[in-house]
Motif scaffolding. Structure first.
Motif, PDB file in Angstrom:
ATOM      1  N   VAL A 289      -8.337  16.250  40.497  1.00  0.00           N
ATOM      2  CA  VAL A 289      -8.988  15.515  41.580  1.00  0.00           C
ATOM      3  C   VAL A 289      -9.781  14.375  40.957  1.00  0.00           C
ATOM      4  CG1 VAL A 289     -10.792  15.609  43.349  1.00  0.00           C
ATOM      5  CG2 VAL A 289      -9.116  17.459  43.181  1.00  0.00           C
ATOM      6  N   ASP A 290      -9.508  13.164  41.426  1.00  0.00           N
ATOM      7  CA  ASP A 290     -10.275  11.987  40.994  1.00  0.00           C
ATOM      8  C   ASP A 290     -11.383  11.743  42.015  1.00  0.00           C
ATOM      9  OD1 ASP A 290      -8.743  11.296  38.665  1.00  0.00           O
ATOM     10  OD2 ASP A 290      -7.160  10.597  40.005  1.00  0.00           O
ATOM     11  N   ARG A 291     -12.619  11.977  41.591  1.00  0.00           N
ATOM     12  CA  ARG A 291     -13.772  11.880  42.495  1.00  0.00           C
ATOM     13  C   ARG A 291     -14.466  10.539  42.304  1.00  0.00           C
ATOM     14  NH1 ARG A 291     -16.793  17.139  42.591  1.00  0.00           N
ATOM     15  NH2 ARG A 291     -15.238  17.485  44.233  1.00  0.00           N
ATOM     16  N   PHE A 292     -14.323   9.657  43.292  1.00  0.00           N
ATOM     17  CA  PHE A 292     -14.957   8.343  43.254  1.00  0.00           C
ATOM     18  C   PHE A 292     -16.387   8.482  43.771  1.00  0.00           C
ATOM     19  CE2 PHE A 292     -10.625   7.319  42.812  1.00  0.00           C
ATOM     20  CZ  PHE A 292     -10.484   6.003  42.404  1.00  0.00           C
TER      21      PHE A 292
ATOM     22  N   ASP B 106     -12.757  12.116  47.327  1.00  0.00           N
ATOM     23  CA  ASP B 106     -11.883  12.801  46.377  1.00  0.00           C
ATOM     24  C   ASP B 106     -10.445  12.364  46.634  1.00  0.00           C
ATOM     25  OD1 ASP B 106     -13.904  14.252  45.187  1.00  0.00           O
ATOM     26  OD2 ASP B 106     -13.527  16.077  46.347  1.00  0.00           O
ATOM     27  N   TYR B 107      -9.729  12.055  45.552  1.00  0.00           N
ATOM     28  CA  TYR B 107      -8.310  11.710  45.654  1.00  0.00           C
ATOM     29  C   TYR B 107      -7.497  12.643  44.760  1.00  0.00           C
ATOM     30  CZ  TYR B 107      -9.632   7.204  47.748  1.00  0.00           C
ATOM     31  OH  TYR B 107     -10.135   6.221  48.564  1.00  0.00           O
ATOM     32  N   PRO B 108      -6.296  13.023  45.190  1.00  0.00           N
ATOM     33  CA  PRO B 108      -5.412  13.803  44.319  1.00  0.00           C
ATOM     34  C   PRO B 108      -4.809  12.907  43.247  1.00  0.00           C
ATOM     35  CG  PRO B 108      -4.278  13.238  46.352  1.00  0.00           C
ATOM     36  CD  PRO B 108      -5.696  12.740  46.503  1.00  0.00           C
TER      37      PRO B 108
ATOM     38  N   GLY C 174      -3.478   7.608  47.540  1.00  0.00           N
ATOM     39  CA  GLY C 174      -4.138   7.826  48.812  1.00  0.00           C
ATOM     40  C   GLY C 174      -4.509   9.278  49.035  1.00  0.00           C
ATOM     41  N   HIS C 175      -4.464   9.727  50.301  1.00  0.00           N
ATOM     42  CA  HIS C 175      -4.798  11.102  50.682  1.00  0.00           C
ATOM     43  C   HIS C 175      -6.227  11.479  50.303  1.00  0.00           C
ATOM     44  CE1 HIS C 175      -0.909  12.684  52.173  1.00  0.00           C
ATOM     45  NE2 HIS C 175      -0.408  11.734  51.394  1.00  0.00           N
ATOM     46  N   GLY C 176      -7.146  10.515  50.377  1.00  0.00           N
ATOM     47  CA  GLY C 176      -8.533  10.807  50.052  1.00  0.00           C
ATOM     48  C   GLY C 176      -9.222  11.598  51.143  1.00  0.00           C
TER      49      GLY C 176
END
Length: 312
Positions: free
Chosen positions: A11-14, A20-22, A291-293
Motif C-alpha cells: 500500500v502506497d500511503r500518500f 492509500d493506493y494499491p 488509481g483505486h485510492g
C-alpha cells in the motif's frame, strides 16, 4: 500471451493526500500488461488485515487474476510518501509486512502454474531470488527489477539474479550515460540476456550483448505531471509487451546468425523502447500506481517504520 507478476504488493500511503493506493513492483507490471491488452495474473502473499483485502480487491478489479495468491497472518506492507511538484518523495515503510517476510516458495502445482506464463516478472522487493533458478528451461521468460540501490548491484547479488533473468531493469537516473552503459554491460556479462536502464527525462538504453540501443523519453510538461509513481514499472511493461508481440520468447527459434538466436533484434528493441516511453508517459497522469485510492488508515502502532532511502 500471459504475464505474471510474482512477488511484492504494498500500500502506497500518500500523507499529503490522505489516501492509500494499491501498488508494488510485481503488481504494477501485471496491471500495466493487462491494460496493454495481455492476459495477466499476480501471485504473492497478502496480509490478513484490512489492507490485504483492499489490495486483493483492487488488483482483481483491474482484470488481473489473483486466485492463486495466499493469505497469511500478519500485516500488509505500507510505504509512506508525499508528492512535491509532481515528484514522489518516500518517507518510510514497514519492511513490506508478511509479503516480504514470508514469500511464496515455488514447488509442485504452484511451480507448474508459474511456468505456464510467457513472462514472469519479479523484483528486489519480493525476496524471490531463490525461486528464479527453478524456472530455468520450463518455458517462461523472466524479467527482474534491480531498482536503483547499490546493495542490489554488488557482484554477489548480480550473480544470484542475472544468470536466471532474460530481462533486467535498472533505474539509472543518478548515473551519467557512460556509467549506465558500463552497468548494462556488466549485468549482461554476469548472465542476463538483456539489460534495460531507465534514466528519467534522459530516456532509456537497452543492451543485450550484441546491440546497444538508446531512445529519448517522451516529453511531458512538468506542471502536467500528477505524480511519477509507477512510471518505471509502466516503462518495463510497455517494453516487454512490445517484444512479446513480435515473438520474443525463452525458446530461441532457428536463426541465420548466432546473434539473432539470442536477441529480438535492434529494430524490435528500438520499437520496444519507444513503446515503453509511451507507457511511462501515460502513467504520469495517474494518481498512485493505478488509481483505486481510498482514505488512508492511521499506521499501526506496532509497526517498526524506518527511513526509505531507495526508490521503489
Amino acid at each position: 500471451m500471459r504475464v505474471l507478476g510474482f512477488g511484492d504488493n504494498i500500500v502506497d500511503r500518500f500523507v499529503d493526500r490522505g489516501i492509500d493506493y494499491p501498488g508494488g513492483n510485481s503488481v504494477n507490471v501485471a496491471v500495466y500488461a493487462r491494460r496493454l491488452g495481455l492476459e495477466a495474473a499476480y501471485l504473492g502473499v497478502f496480509g490478513d488485515d484490512d489492507l490485504g483485502g483492499f489490495l486483493r480487491e483492487a488488483i482483481a478489479a483491474q482484470g488481473v487474476a489473483v486466485d492463486r495468491c495466499v493469505v497469511k497472518e500478519g500485516e500488509s506492507g505500507v510505504s509512506t510518501l508525499r508528492v512535491d511538484d509532481g515528484d514522489r518523495i518516500f518517507l518510510g515503510w514497514n519492511g513490506g509486512g508478511v509479503t516480504v517476510s514470508e514469500p511464496l516458495v515455488l514447488e509442485g502445482d504452484l511451480l507448474d502454474y508459474v511456468s505456464s506464463f510467457d513472462l514472469v516478472h519479479s523484483s528486489v522487493y519480493s525476496r524471490s531470488e531463490s525461486e528464479l533458478p527453478k524456472l530455468a528451461g520450463r518455458g517462461p521468460l523472466v524479467s527482474f527489477d534491480l531498482s536503483s540501490e547499490e546493495e542490489f548491484r554488488t557482484p554477489s547479488y548480480l550473480d544470484r539474479v542475472c544468470p536466471h533473468a532474460d530481462l533486467v531493469l535498472l533505474s539509472c537516473s543518478h548515473l551519467d550515460e557512460s556509467a549506465t552503459r558500463a552497468l548494462l554491460a556488466e549485468v549482461v556479462r554476469r548472465g542476463a540476456r538483456m539489460a534495460l536502464a531507465t534514466r528519467g527525462v534522459d530516456g532509456a538504453i537497452a543492451h543485450d550483448g550484441h546491440v546497444t540501443v538508446a531512445a529519448p523519453a517522451r516529453a511531458v510538461e512538468h506542471e502536467q505531471v500528477v505524480d511519477t509513481m509507477g512510471c518505471g514499472d509502466a516503462f518495463l511493461a510497455g517494453f516487454a509487451v512490445s517484444l512479446l508481440r513480435v515473438g520474443w520468447s525463452a525458446v530461441a527459434a532457428p536463426a541465420v546468425s548466432p546473434a539473432s538466436a539470442v536477441s529480438p533484434g535492434e529494430d524490435a528493441i528500438e520499437r520496444a523502447l519507444h513503446d515503453g516511453a509511451a507507457a511511462a508517459y501515460e502513467q504520469c497522469f495517474v494518481e498512485g500506481a493505478f488509481g483505486h485510492g481510498r482514505a488512508a488508515e492511521r499506521p499501526p502502532v506496532a509497526s517498526m517504520w524506518r527511513a526509505a532511502e531507495h526508490e521503489r
